[in-house]
Design a protein around this motif. Structure first.
Motif, PDB file in Angstrom:
ATOM      1  N   ALA A  11       0.825  -1.212   0.000  1.00 13.69           N
ATOM      2  CA  ALA A  11       0.000   0.000   0.000  1.00 13.69           C
ATOM      3  C   ALA A  11       0.859   1.262   0.000  1.00 13.69           C
ATOM      4  CB  ALA A  11      -0.934  -0.015   1.209  1.00 13.69           C
ATOM      5  N   ILE A  12       1.996   1.209   0.685  1.00  9.50           N
ATOM      6  CA  ILE A  12       2.881   2.379   0.711  1.00  9.50           C
ATOM      7  C   ILE A  12       3.258   2.792  -0.704  1.00  9.50           C
ATOM      8  CG2 ILE A  12       5.218   3.134   1.326  1.00  9.50           C
ATOM      9  CD1 ILE A  12       4.914   1.441   3.878  1.00  9.50           C
ATOM     10  N   PHE A  13       3.468   1.815  -1.575  1.00  7.36           N
ATOM     11  CA  PHE A  13       3.824   2.134  -2.953  1.00  7.36           C
ATOM     12  C   PHE A  13       2.595   2.470  -3.785  1.00  7.36           C
ATOM     13  CE2 PHE A  13       7.732   0.157  -1.821  1.00  7.36           C
ATOM     14  CZ  PHE A  13       8.657   0.716  -2.667  1.00  7.36           C
ATOM     15  N   ILE A  14       1.548   1.689  -3.583  1.00  8.65           N
ATOM     16  CA  ILE A  14       0.449   1.703  -4.540  1.00  8.65           C
ATOM     17  C   ILE A  14      -0.534   2.838  -4.307  1.00  8.65           C
ATOM     18  CG2 ILE A  14      -1.584   0.391  -5.236  1.00  8.65           C
ATOM     19  CD1 ILE A  14       1.043  -0.467  -6.521  1.00  8.65           C
ATOM     20  N   VAL A  15      -0.834   3.116  -3.042  1.00  9.18           N
ATOM     21  CA  VAL A  15      -1.891   4.101  -2.787  1.00  9.18           C
ATOM     22  C   VAL A  15      -1.538   5.475  -3.363  1.00  9.18           C
ATOM     23  CG1 VAL A  15      -3.156   5.325  -0.996  1.00  9.18           C
ATOM     24  CG2 VAL A  15      -2.912   2.837  -0.887  1.00  9.18           C
ATOM     25  N   PRO A  16      -0.325   5.992  -3.103  1.00  9.07           N
ATOM     26  CA  PRO A  16      -0.007   7.290  -3.727  1.00  9.07           C
ATOM     27  C   PRO A  16      -0.051   7.214  -5.253  1.00  9.07           C
ATOM     28  CG  PRO A  16       1.642   6.687  -2.102  1.00  9.07           C
ATOM     29  CD  PRO A  16       0.781   5.500  -2.284  1.00  9.07           C
ATOM     30  N   TYR A  17       0.382   6.105  -5.785  1.00 12.76           N
ATOM     31  CA  TYR A  17       0.376   5.923  -7.237  1.00 12.76           C
ATOM     32  C   TYR A  17      -1.044   5.964  -7.776  1.00 12.76           C
ATOM     33  CZ  TYR A  17       1.118   3.415 -11.682  1.00 12.76           C
ATOM     34  OH  TYR A  17       1.142   3.029 -12.992  1.00 12.76           O
ATOM     35  N   LEU A  18      -1.943   5.243  -7.106  1.00 11.03           N
ATOM     36  CA  LEU A  18      -3.335   5.213  -7.562  1.00 11.03           C
ATOM     37  C   LEU A  18      -3.960   6.596  -7.466  1.00 11.03           C
ATOM     38  CD1 LEU A  18      -4.812   1.891  -6.136  1.00 11.03           C
ATOM     39  CD2 LEU A  18      -4.357   2.507  -8.507  1.00 11.03           C
ATOM     40  N   ILE A  19      -3.697   7.262  -6.343  1.00 13.53           N
ATOM     41  CA  ILE A  19      -4.316   8.578  -6.161  1.00 13.53           C
ATOM     42  C   ILE A  19      -3.779   9.551  -7.205  1.00 13.53           C
ATOM     43  CG2 ILE A  19      -4.437  10.548  -4.602  1.00 13.53           C
ATOM     44  CD1 ILE A  19      -4.679   8.494  -2.329  1.00 13.53           C
ATOM     45  N   SER A  20      -2.485   9.479  -7.455  1.00 14.88           N
ATOM     46  CA  SER A  20      -1.929  10.431  -8.424  1.00 14.88           C
ATOM     47  C   SER A  20      -2.420  10.107  -9.837  1.00 14.88           C
ATOM     48  CB  SER A  20      -0.411  10.417  -8.366  1.00 14.88           C
ATOM     49  OG  SER A  20       0.084   9.310  -9.066  1.00 14.88           O
ATOM     50  N   SER A  21      -2.578   8.809 -10.158  1.00 17.96           N
ATOM     51  CA  SER A  21      -3.049   8.530 -11.518  1.00 17.96           C
ATOM     52  C   SER A  21      -4.530   8.844 -11.649  1.00 17.96           C
ATOM     53  CB  SER A  21      -2.758   7.086 -11.929  1.00 17.96           C
ATOM     54  OG  SER A  21      -3.161   6.200 -10.957  1.00 17.96           O
ATOM     55  N   ARG A  22      -5.282   8.804 -10.535  1.00 13.99           N
ATOM     56  CA  ARG A  22      -6.674   9.217 -10.587  1.00 13.99           C
ATOM     57  C   ARG A  22      -6.750  10.696 -10.963  1.00 13.99           C
ATOM     58  NH1 ARG A  22     -11.266  10.957  -8.190  1.00 13.99           N
ATOM     59  NH2 ARG A  22     -10.165  12.307  -6.773  1.00 13.99           N
ATOM     60  N   LYS A  23      -5.889  11.474 -10.295  1.00 13.73           N
ATOM     61  CA  LYS A  23      -5.869  12.900 -10.603  1.00 13.73           C
ATOM     62  C   LYS A  23      -5.422  13.124 -12.038  1.00 13.73           C
ATOM     63  CE  LYS A  23      -5.316  14.637  -5.953  1.00 13.73           C
ATOM     64  NZ  LYS A  23      -4.293  14.485  -4.912  1.00 13.73           N
ATOM     65  N   GLY A  24      -4.389  12.373 -12.417  1.00 11.88           N
ATOM     66  CA  GLY A  24      -3.889  12.508 -13.784  1.00 11.88           C
ATOM     67  C   GLY A  24      -4.960  12.179 -14.801  1.00 11.88           C
ATOM     68  N   GLY A  25      -5.777  11.176 -14.468  1.00 10.02           N
ATOM     69  CA  GLY A  25      -6.829  10.767 -15.388  1.00 10.02           C
ATOM     70  C   GLY A  25      -7.891  11.839 -15.560  1.00 10.02           C
TER      71      GLY A  25
END
Lengths: 430, 273, 321
Positions: C305-319
């Motif tokens: 989760a430490i790796f994935i959650v920020p990644y998911l949140i940032s790609s959500r914004k990017g999307g």
């Protein structure tokens, strides 16, 4: 209105997908052990007998049983995988889910008593023993091993001995060696072999129980049968100086092992002895079956055997037994099967093939090879002690901790750490 | 210019060397699997077989065949079902977005990254409870459910490339959500279906953790059977290598014939959506 | 969960269509509802359940869900095997990601140079991606077995690496109960994993390189940059988002790795190749330590989760942007 829609739609989708799955279950797997449906009509024999000799033995008794009881639908539900570890995991899941097999293989001792009996999952079998008149057909020590609080819970089928050294006869003859009887003998023999450049002791502890077996045999040799048993009842502590002595002895044996022991399993180690690349192998006597069935070696010609140091009067027993789980649909069929398993007839079909000896004392020795005959004799008189490595002496949880500690000890060779781990793990024992 | 004349051969040399390194396992596997038993010795490990012998394939296949079929029965329905669900979700999440849809999508996506160990204990109890433990349908259910995130992501990104105007003009013509899905999205989904299908097929075929914990011997998919076959010197190495080839063959064939789509799926599963 | 269909609709839509549209929005939600429910139960519900088990006393055959607080977690952090697992995972992840990134980028740059037979080379590096970790493990186990495989050749050169049977840890500083450092045996596993996964970073980088307009390079060349500078100053910065994606995808694979190690080496002597995934499997399903196993699983989940959650949140914004 909307909510109704929503519910209806969800229900529809869910039933649809479940129906699809259901169809699959019927058409593809043919209902084979397909959950709970139709379980009542079959007698599921759960075991981990999938190796060469044992699978033959199992199939032979199942075939014989089917001939005698054509109306019973017997299903062989054997699960493959190292020394039954896979099967035990599957069994645990099924038992916890309330879906026990009709009957299952379980080692006599702690694995049965502290495991399934203590969990209240087994039916006592005293009436079966009385009906079949079995109470004096099995050794008393053995019946004790499958009993808890005065009630008997399973039927032993076979007996294996754990404290055996198999050795390559050619190597011993060429080097003028005698099979060791004591720890000093063993050291002398091994040192001599080491000097000749021959690996004295083959070990395959990719699965660490193989190393645990060596250690338990040393423990038995150092403590004697009574105090060895005392370890498991709490009468003798793991801080006893003799336990430390056993650990020191194990440590002094480490140079005798083949260097790649951690990448071999027990068969790979036995193979070293069979091929003359190592002189000795400490293993349960299922290794004999491996030598004769798989490697086609001749008993007492290609390989010989002796007991591990200082344990000639002891019998480290590993016994496979079958019991009656609670909550199954066909206990009568299971009892029919168990009566058959406990008969000399079944035991004399199964054991010669598996390479074990019968659990009954009145079996027919003529059906067994030289090793079997001698072991049957020993079994009648020797002190029977439970094996730790095979879950008879202590609960699985303790064994797991010992196996982990063993894995570290073999590499680090730190006796004090090892003993400390044993002492702290033993607080789990009653 | 001279530098270029020098670097290009050097580039080919490096590529060739690395290719050889990458192909070593292939060489060893194929050569070993084609050897008769008596040639599978340590000393001759790297040598070509003196004559080609398929007996190890016969033996490996006789050991792995039931499990091979288990995998087939598992992978086909699981792939179809999860592609169907993914397409529905992708359709809604790209063309019928509602408030909070992005959060839901993100929450669903998280399911793709979790270590499955963290749901395994309840999963097994749940499957046992509904009678699907140790069954292929149980495994199908598991793969469909845990395939939802990736298939949804892939279809959502795929449908995003279908212009919104098409949907809107269909709406003006009076088409509803079903009609648009049936008559516009599905016909345009073929490429997406192929990519998602290949991806799910490969993943489910290759999956191990669920396979080893949810099923037992009779129901084991091929990867577990292969693992059980190996890891010991008792089973002859030629048989193990032949087994590895048999187990890898379906996904390898997919890669060979449909590699482009496979790579597309691989990229689709990771590039930001 | 509140359901608020978006109200902005096409200006030319007739009132009747409008009505059907709002119904369709409900249907749209119903379409994905089964998936949402399944994910809610099978992912979030089960994680919560596992979390509960990790705080319970269930460490035997019989479920015992009495609450024991953090006992299972405390046990793990004092446990030799788990400490070794953390060490192994750390170094496996670092080595694995570094190798995959460097090798993948290197190959992508080479293949981007209008190489003849590019597709042949590309397929050679990509095909292992289609294989299972089990197949990879079974094959590499043999190739890197010290008494078989590649050592037969290396012996002739006087080398005798122990590969995955080595028990050394370099440099092996005492730390907690374990020796801290790179376990030599893990390198063998890294080799196998890199062999399998390099194709992924290669494909990602190749796609990235192809998306960089040639004009950008030309412009830099006109400004007098040599090829090396063009790469470091122009191309590499463009590839940064891809590098981040590859790191995150590889990290989550590496943090939850199980099958490769299970098939190739097992826990290894002294647990030099053990990882939390293998420990969880063995302790739960073989040792019946369900509480400990659940605690390991939750720790693995937190790492991922430490790796994935920020990644998911940032790609959500990017999307969205």
């Amino acid at each position: 209105m909307k909510r109704k829609w929503l519910m209806a739609f969800t229900a529809l989708i869910l039933t649809f997908s479940l129906a699809l799955l259901g169809c699959n279950s019927d058409s593809k797997t043919g209902g084979k052990s397909g959950g709970k449906n139709g379980k009542g009509t079959k007698l599921e024999i759960f075991s981990w007998w999938t190796g060469a000799g044992e699978e033959d033995g199992l199939k032979a008794i199942l075939a014989d049983f089917k001939k005698k009881h054509p109306d019973i639908n017997v299903v062989n539900a054997a699960v493959a995988g190292g020394a039954g570890t896979n099967a035990k995991a599957v069994l645990a899941n099924r038992m916890q889910a309330g879906d026990p097999p009709s009957t299952f293989q379980v080692h006599g001792g702690a694995e049965l008593n502290d495991g399934w009996v203590a969990a209240g999952k087994m039916e006592p079998l005293d009436d079966l023993y009385d009906k079949e008149g079995w109470r004096d057909k099995f050794p008393k020590d053995l019946i004790d091993l499958v009993s808890k609080d005065g009630k008997i819970y399973s039927v032993p089928v076979d007996i294996h001995r754990g404290n055996v050294i198999f050795y390559n006869k050619k190597i011993f003859e060429e080097n003028g060696l005698q099979p060791p009887k004591t720890f000093d003998d063993f050291k002398a023999v091994a040192d001599k072999l080491l000097k000749k450049g021959i690996t004295p002791l083959a070990l395959g502890d990719k699965e660490p129980w193989a190393a645990t077996m060596v250690f338990e045999d040393i423990l038995l040799g150092k403590l004697g049968p009574d105090d060895y048993r005392g370890l498991w009842t709490g009468k003798v502590g793991f801080d006893d100086p003799r336990v430390k002595d056993a650990a020191e002895t194990f440590k002094s044996w480490i140079p005798y092992f083949n260097k790649d022991h951690s990448s071999r399993n027990w068969q790979d180690a036995a193979q070293l002895v069979g091929e003359g690349k190592a002189a000795m192998n400490i293993m349960g006597d299922w290794a004999k079956g491996y030598f004769t069935n798989d490697l086609k070696l001749k008993t007492n010609v290609d390989f010989g055997w002796t007991t591990t140091p200082n344990t000639s009067d002891d019998f480290m027993v590993i016994t496979d037994t079958f019991g009656l789980p609670k909550g199954i649909d066909n206990p009568d069929q299971v009892k029919t099967f168990l009566s058959y398993l406990g008969s000399t007839e079944a035991q004399d079909i199964f054991n010669p093939l598996k390479g074990s000896i019968p659990a009954r004392v009145d079996a027919d020795p003529s059906k067994y090879d030289e090793y079997g005959k001698q072991t049957m004799e020993d079994f009648k008189t020797a002190h029977i002690t439970p094996s730790l490595a095979h879950g008879s002496a202590a609960p699985e949880g303790f064994l797991t901790k010992v196996n982990n500690a063993m894995n570290i000890f073999v590499t680090q060779q730190n006796v004090d750490n090892f003993i400390n781990t044993l002492v702290s793990a033993s607080s789990d024992l009653k | 210019m001279t530098a270029k004349a020098f670097t290009r051969p050097l580039m080919y040399l490096i590529l060739a060397l690395l290719s050889i390194l990458f192909l070593i396992p292939v060489y060893v596997v194929i050569v070993t699997s084609l050897k008769p038993l008596d040639e599978v010795t340590l000393a001759k490990m790297w040598a070509l077989p003196t004559h080609i012998d398929f007996s190890s394939y016969a033996e490996a296949f006789s050991k792995l065949a039931p499990n091979f079929w288990n995998s087939v029965y598992l992978v086909i329905p699981a792939t179809i079902l999860s592609a169907f669900l993914g397409s529905l979700n992708g359709y809604v999440l790209s063309k019928w977005r509602f408030k909070g849809a992005d959060w839901i999508f993100t929450a669903v996506l998280f399911g793709m990254f979790i270590p499955y160990q963290s749901i395994l204990i309840p999963l097994i109890r749940f499957l046992s409870h509904i009678g699907l433990y140790n069954t292929i349908p149980g495994l199908i259910l598991v793969h469909v459910v845990y395939g939802i995130p990736i298939t949804t992501l892939m279809f959502r990104n795929f449908y995003a490339s279908i212009p919104m105007e098409m949907i809107e003009s269909a709406q003006i013509d009076g088409a509803g959500i079903f009609k648009i899905y049936r008559h516009i999205m599905i016909p345009l989904s073929l490429l997406g279906l192929v990519v998602v299908g290949i991806w799910q097929f490969t993943n489910i075929w290759n999956e191990f953790l669920f396979a080893v914990t949810i099923t037992t011997t009779d129901q084991h998919p091929i990867m577990v059977a292969l693992q059980n076959l190996s890891g010991s010197q008792i089973v002859q190495w030629n048989v193990q290598m032949a087994g590895a080839i048999i187990a890898a063959l379906p996904t390898l064939l997919v890669y060979i014939f449909l590699g482009k789509f496979f790579v597309r799926g691989m990229l689709a599963g990771s590039v930001k959506g | 969960m509140t359901l608020q269909p978006e109200t902005k609709t096409h200006p030319t839509i007739k009132p009747k269509t409008k009505k059907r549209l709002s119904k369709d929005r409900w249907l749209a939600f119903l379409f994905i509802l089964p998936s949402i429910i399944l994910i809610a139960i099978f992912v979030y519900g089960f994680i919560a359940w596992t979390g509960y088990v990790s705080l319970s006393n269930w460490n035997s055959l019989v479920p015992d869900l009495s609450f024991v607080g953090l006992k299972n977690y405390l046990f793990l952090f004092h446990d030799f095997r788990f400490q070794a697992d953390l060490r192994n995972t750390l170094f496996f992840t670092i080595l694995f990601i570094l190798c995959v990134l460097i090798l993948g980028l290197f190959l992508a740059v080479l293949l981007d140079r209008k190489i003849r037979g590019e597709s042949v080379f590309r397929n050679i590096f990509l095909f292992p991606m289609a294989l299972s970790f089990i197949v990879t493990g079974v094959v590499w186990q043999w190739i890197l077995n010290p008494s078989t495989g590649v050592n037969l050749i290396l012996h002739k050169l006087g080398l005798k690496p122990m590969w995955y049977t080595s028990v050394s840890v370099i440099p092996g500083v005492e730390w907690g109960k374990i020796q801290f450092g790179i376990p030599v045996a893990i390198i063998a596993v890294v080799i196998a994993a890199v062999w399998q996964m390099t194709g992924f970073s290669l494909a990602m980088y190749l796609a990235g390189l192809r998306a960089i307009p040639e004009e950008l390079r030309e412009a830099a060349r006109i400004d007098g940059a040599n090829e090396f500078q063009v790469f470091t100053k122009v191309i590499f910065p463009q590839l940064m988002p891809i590098t981040v994606s590859v790191i995150i995808i590889m990290a989550h694979i590496s943090l939850k790795i199980f099958d490769l190690i299970y098939a190739m080496t097992g826990p290894g002597a002294n647990f030099v190749t053990d990882v939390p995934g293998v420990y969880m499997y063995e302790t739960t399903f073989r040792g019946n330590f369900y509480g400990n196993g659940a605690a390991i699983a939750i720790i693995m989940l937190l790492f991922v989760a430490i790796f994935i959650v920020p990644y998911l949140i940032s790609s959500r914004k990017g999307g969205e942007s």
